[in-house]
Design an enzyme around this catalytic site. Structure first.
Site, short mmCIF file in Angstrom:
data_model
loop_
_atom_site.label_atom_id
_atom_site.label_comp_id
_atom_site.label_asym_id
_atom_site.label_seq_id
_atom_site.Cartn_x
_atom_site.Cartn_y
_atom_site.Cartn_z
N PRO A 1 -0.24 -4.33 -4.97
CA PRO A 1 0.85 -4.36 -4.27
C PRO A 1 0.63 -4.85 -2.72
CG PRO A 1 0.41 -2.19 -4.58
CD PRO A 1 -0.70 -2.77 -5.32
N ASP B 1 -3.23 -2.96 0.97
CA ASP B 1 -2.82 -2.84 -0.58
C ASP B 1 -1.94 -1.27 -0.28
OD1 ASP B 1 -2.93 -1.41 -2.78
OD2 ASP B 1 -5.04 -1.56 -3.32
N HIS B 2 -0.80 -1.21 -0.82
CA HIS B 2 0.11 -0.16 -0.40
C HIS B 2 -0.36 1.10 -1.17
CE1 HIS B 2 3.37 1.67 1.47
NE2 HIS B 2 4.27 0.72 1.50
N ARG B 3 -1.05 0.93 -2.46
CA ARG B 3 -1.31 2.08 -2.98
C ARG B 3 -2.27 2.90 -2.00
NH1 ARG B 3 -4.53 -0.58 -7.95
NH2 ARG B 3 -5.27 -1.64 -5.97
#
Lengths: 344, 415, 332
Positions: free
Chosen positions: B206, B387-389
């Protein structure tokens, strides 16, 4: 070929007293007798416990060889070390081990010298310098040489006594070890306890030379043949060898000619030797011989001997009690001591 | 038991071959030792003998298509042997042969020849979790073994993963154009790798994007000073000459060292916090791009980074990089400034959690610190993809601010 | 982190490690056949005798059993010996001291002693030395509780692992592939250790796990590079220690890739690969397997002299590529 020398037995009657009476105080001689008694009685009681089913594994008894163990250890100090054999109870006690902890080991208990992991065949007492009995014939020889190398490198004043039997003298490790100890002039005293048999094969049949000590010549070290049932002769040979080792002159090979009264192990049916032969050697009991000698030197009388025996009996009884009361190892600790830091 | 007929390996380095001609068809009697089919590899053409006597069944090895070595292309049933359908290779389209025996869309049962149901442990576990009956799934693996892909494709309501779908998609695309209007260029492995990696990244990672403008006049001055330094000038090939991109690499590396929470990799079970800062940089090469890595870039002087990027880029272009030189890394920098691109967003290169996209430095009006005066300055726009994770917005902003402050106060790159 | 990183050969890295160990600790010394002025059969000890003297770089007679035992005894006596076997094949002469004494001493004595001895074994085929000078017998040793058995694959690791071995209180056996001695790689200066018992993922991958030891790590990495071109992503694990094995790294990797190949030079049957395979199927990774586990090991033969036969007797890169390809693209 150079032959090994036999030590001269001075004539006791001629005022020329045997070595130990000049060297050691009466108190020390009585302690030597006590040690021989202790070894004899310990082994007899261990044998009995085994036959009663209290001891799990087999054992190799040195009854009849007590003068060799005690005599060799007489010149040793606390910092000196020894390597021992599967017939090693005597060596262990002679170097100062406690009967109670030895019994505990034989019973497989946590208070044993090896915490119940080694048993009779690997009895050790590292604190007193006994690096351990060895189940492999000649297994201890290179280790003794290595320990002596460490002593030399660390510039310590000590020696290593390396006990082995006549059977070991035909192993490669014997020859490699004697050679290395000699080329590096290491403080080792090699002590062959020649009790006549490697299990069933007699030394006469197994060994090309007449005396194991004759092999010393091949490694440029003194080879000394000793009456292994004569405590004084053994102690004298050991003293000379230890002095030589401490002086940096290298190793000596002592051959104590002796005899084991019992079979090789508990399963031995004695088919390879005669009753007469055994009886002849029992008649040469090293303990009786030393007692008689001390009596004639006026160092003990019958009462003193009885006193020593009684003290040994007490020690044995207390030792057995201690062993029986000691806890067994826990099953969860099965792999403890395999590595210094346990592996997950 | 029926005997399998496979695409044999006839060349040392052969990995696949094509059946050029079948000498027997479905249901024909074949004789062991007689020619059964002809194959062609990129090196040789040869005849292949039947491995057994019996009836030829389940011929799936279509003519004219690449078939991997070892793949079952038919079965021979012995006399008196009851015929049960054998799980075969994938139905291969063939122009010359009769319509290929396609695997049933709703597979009934694909037992192995000896009747045992074969499935990999993973396939069993997946089927159990999904409440699927394994006997309803066709196995595409050796000896009919049901594998993960079979379970997944069954779940998706189709027979085992088959290239046919892709082929028909391709067909549909081609139909949009007149055949005279294009050339078909087969993908090389680099192209395929790039395609696979960007699809995976965009599909599973994401992305979110932050942008910032940097005034880089002081950076340009510093660069000039460095590059006019005699030590740099006298070096062979002037390999130590520093580029703006080298300075951005260093700034990004320093920023990750200062904001270590962003120097991470997301895995399903854990957050990997990297000890080292390794910065990849995208190099365009004919037919694609590759991103070699400057290891420990935060600890290297600019001139060392310059030497390294020159060497890596040259070898990237000659395709002589070792795998180890472009594998791993903890972030990357992609610079299209030299093409005049003002700003863009880059696709994260897993296992990285960030990538910095660098635009062109250009003269732009800026409002000075007094809040009123407008002056000209050289400005470069940076866009950070995260990477939003693994990296949240505030963290990404802190990282980008750290990059900006190094570039605007470039002495920080030297100390 | 030490920034001073040089390119050293595996042999040079080993020599540097031994020098550092000897400089740091008077108790550390070297023993072995022809390690003195000759410099060792593979020039690993090299000029160390000039730096440390013959007392600390001790030539031994050709007496492997005695020599190994002397090292064990010296370790018991408080020293930190490093004993070099000229070839690992010769260790068979010394098995008694290694297996019965060094490995068991601490246990038999109920923890009363430790045996901090390091033994080094030049191992492996590829030098035309034929059947008695080319074996890979490390698995024999890995079968013995009480020993630690390591197979460093790079100059960096061999230095760090030798220093870890010298510091370890228990006997550590180092198997060094002879073809690695001249291989160069980055080696930090100064003292550092690489822990015994930890595998290293040499390249991360998605489709198949290749667990390799020693020189097979390099062949597996070459295979991985080739597979990459075919879109097959291989994860190469350098096991580094075969006793104790780093179970977790292998199991986690197999859970990720669902496929496993074991590559080792020792004879395939009863080898390291069998252990790793069993370890994986006994673990939670079993339910992640999407293909059978493959083993690539030495052929069931003594190592032949003829170079083509010799190469054929142990896994080479193409076989690893082929095995991985077969597993990953497995179709009926």
């Amino acid at each position: 070929m150079a032959k090994a020398k036999t030590t001269k037995r001075p004539d006791a009657a001629g005022g020329n007293r045997p070595f130990i009476y000049n060297r050691y105080a009466p108190r020390q001689l009585r302690e030597a007798l006590a040690k021989m008694q202790r070894i004899r009685r310990f082994e007899e009681c261990a044998e009995e416990s085994y036959m009663r089913g209290h001891i799990h594994g087999t054992m190799h008894l040195s009854i009849g060889q007590e003068a060799s163990a005690v005599g060799i250890c007489m010149p040793l100090n606390a910092g000196d070390q020894l390597t021992s054999t599967h017939r090693g109870h005597g060596h262990c006690l002679a170097k100062g081990a406690e009967i109670a902890r030895m019994f505990a080991e034989f019973f497989g208990r946590e208070d044993g010298y090896c915490k119940g992991r080694g048993g009779s065949m690997h009895i050790a007492d590292v604190a007193n310098g006994n690096l351990g009995a060895n189940g492999i014939v000649a297994g201890g020889l290179p280790i003794a040489v290595g320990a002596a190398l460490a002593i030399k490198k660390l510039k310590k004043p000590n020696v290593v006594v390396c006990f082995f039997g006549d059977g070991a003298n035909n192993e490669g490790a014997f020859h490699e070890s004697l050679n290395m100890a000699s080329i590096w002039k290491l403080p080792v005293v090699f002590v062959c306890e020649n009790n006549g048999y490697g299990m069933s094969m007699s030394a006469a049949r197994s060994t090309a030379v007449e005396n194991v000590a004759d092999r010393a010549a091949a490694y440029a070290m003194p080879g000394v043949i000793v009456d292994g049932n004569d405590l004084s002769a053994v102690a004298e040979a050991s003293q000379i060898a230890c002095d030589r080792a401490r002086a940096g002159d290298g190793p000596t090979l002592i051959e104590n000619k002796t005899y084991r009264w019992r079979g090789h192990s508990k399963s031995d049916r004695n088919r390879y030797r005669t009753k007469e032969e055994i009886e002849a050697w029992v008649a040469k009991d090293p303990i009786i011989r030393f007692q008689d000698e001390m009596k004639s030197q006026g160092i003990v009388d019958d009462a003193a001997i009885a006193e020593i025996r009684a003290a040994v009996e007490q020690e044995i009884e207390a030792g057995l009690e201690f062993a029986k009361a000691s806890p067994p190892p826990r099953i969860e600790d099965l792999t403890r001591f395999v590595y210094t830091d346990p592996i997950p | 038991m029926p005997v399998e007929v496979i695409m044999p390996k006839v060349d040392m380095d052969m990995t696949a071959g094509q059946v050029t001609k079948w000498h027997a068809g479905e249901g024909d009697r074949v004789v062991k030792g007689r020619c059964l089919f002809e194959i062609e590899t990129d090196k040789a053409a040869m005849e292949v003998e039947a491995p057994a006597n019996g009836i030829l069944r389940d011929v799936t090895g279509g003519q004219g298509v690449d078939i991997p070595v070892g793949q079952v292309i038919a079965w021979i049933f012995g006399d008196g042997e009851t015929y049960t359908r054998q799980a075969g290779g994938q139905a291969a389209p063939s122009a010359a042969a009769p319509p290929p025996v396609s695997l049933p869309v709703i597979a009934t049962r694909a037992p192995a020849a000896d009747g045992a149901l074969r499935a990999s442990p993973l396939a069993r576990r997946l089927a159990k979790a999904a409440g699927l009956d394994l006997t309803a799934i066709a196995g595409s693996g050796p000896r009919g073994r049901i594998q993960k892909a079979d379970v997944l494709s069954h779940q998706a309501g189709q027979s085992p993963a088959s290239p046919a779908k892709t082929a028909s998609d391709d067909e549909a695309i081609l139909n949009l154009f007149h055949p005279d209007d294009y050339d078909v260029v087969p993908h090389d492995s680099l192209r395929k790798t790039i395609a696979r990696r960007v699809v995976e990244s965009k599909k599973f990672v994401p992305h979110f994007y932050l942008g910032v403008d940097c005034e880089i006049d002081r950076l340009l001055t510093l660069r000039q000073e460095i590059n006019q330094n005699p030590h740099v000038l006298e070096a062979p090939d002037q390999a130590a000459k520093v580029s703006i991109n080298d300075m951005v690499i260093k700034a990004m590396a320093k920023a990750l060292r200062d904001v270590p929470d962003a120097n991470v990799t997301w895995t399903e079970s854990n957050m990997i916090r990297h000890h080292k800062v390794d910065v990849g940089f995208a190099v365009a090469i004919p037919g694609g791009l590759i991103a070699p890595i400057v290891r420990n870039a935060d600890q290297k002087p600019l001139t060392a980074i310059a030497r390294e990027t020159k060497d890596l880029a040259a070898r990237a272009r000659s395709r002589t990089l070792d795998v180890a030189e472009y594998r791993g890394g903890t972030t990357s920098v992609s610079n299209l400034g030299m093409f005049g691109t003002r700003e863009f967003s880059a696709i994260i290169n897993p296992p990285h959690a960030t990538i910095l996209a660098v635009g062109a430095g250009e003269r732009r009006p800026v409002v000075l610190a007094d809040g009123h005066t407008v002056a000209a300055a050289t400005v470069m726009t940076l866009t950070l993809s995260s990477d939003h994770r693994a990296v949240d917005g505030a963290l990404a902003a802190a990282l980008l601010a750290a990059v900006k402050s190094s570039l605007e106060d470039p002495i920080r790159l030297l100390v | 982190m030490n920034q001073d990183i040089r390119a050293l050969s595996y042999a040079e890295a080993l020599r540097e490690a031994m020098a550092i160990a000897m400089e740091a600790d008077e108790r550390v010394f070297l023993m072995g056949e022809d390690i003195g002025v000759y410099g060792g059969a593979f020039q690993v000890t090299g000029d160390l005798i000039e730096r440390f003297g013959a007392d600390r770089v001790m030539d031994t007679p050709i007496s492997e059993l005695g020599g190994a035992g002397v090292a064990v005894g010296a370790a018991l006596g408080g020293m930190r010996p490093i004993y070099e076997f000229q070839f690992s094949d010769f260790a068979m002469l010394a098995m008694e001291q290694i297996a019965n004494q060094a490995a068991k001493m601490r246990f038999m004595l109920g923890g009363a002693v430790s045996v901090p001895v390091v033994m080094r074994f030049p191992a492996g085929s590829g030098t035309g030395a034929a059947a008695q000078h080319s074996q890979s017998i490390e698995a024999w040793f890995a079968h013995i509780p009480g020993l630690k058995v390591i197979q460093p694959a790079t100059p960096h690791d061999v230095k760090g692992m030798l220093l870890a071995a010298v510091a370890d209180p228990d006997p550590v056996m180092i198997f060094e592939h002879k073809l690695l001695y001249k291989m160069k790689g980055p080696v930090p200066a100064g003292h550092y250790t690489v822990p015994i018992g930890e595998a290293e993922i040499r390249c991360a991958g998605r489709d198949v796990t290749i667990v390799a030891t020693s020189i097979m790590v390099h062949r597996s990495l070459a295979a991985a590079a080739e597979l990459e071109r075919e879109n097959i992503s291989a994860e190469v694990i350098d096991l580094r220690t075969i006793r104790p094995i780093d179970r977790q790294t292998v199991i986690e990797s197999v859970k990720k890739t669902s496929r496993l190949i074991c590559v080792y030079e020792g004879v395939k049957t009863m080898g390291i690969g069998a252990e790793i395979s069993a370890m994986v199927v006994e673990s939670e990774a079993f339910d992640f397997l999407d293909a059978p586990i493959l083993r690539l090991g030495g052929a069931e033969t003594p190592i032949p002299y003829n170079p083509d036969l010799e190469r054929a007797a142990v896994p080479q890169t193409p076989a690893i590529v082929e095995a991985a390809r077969r597993l990953v693209t497995a179709k009926a």
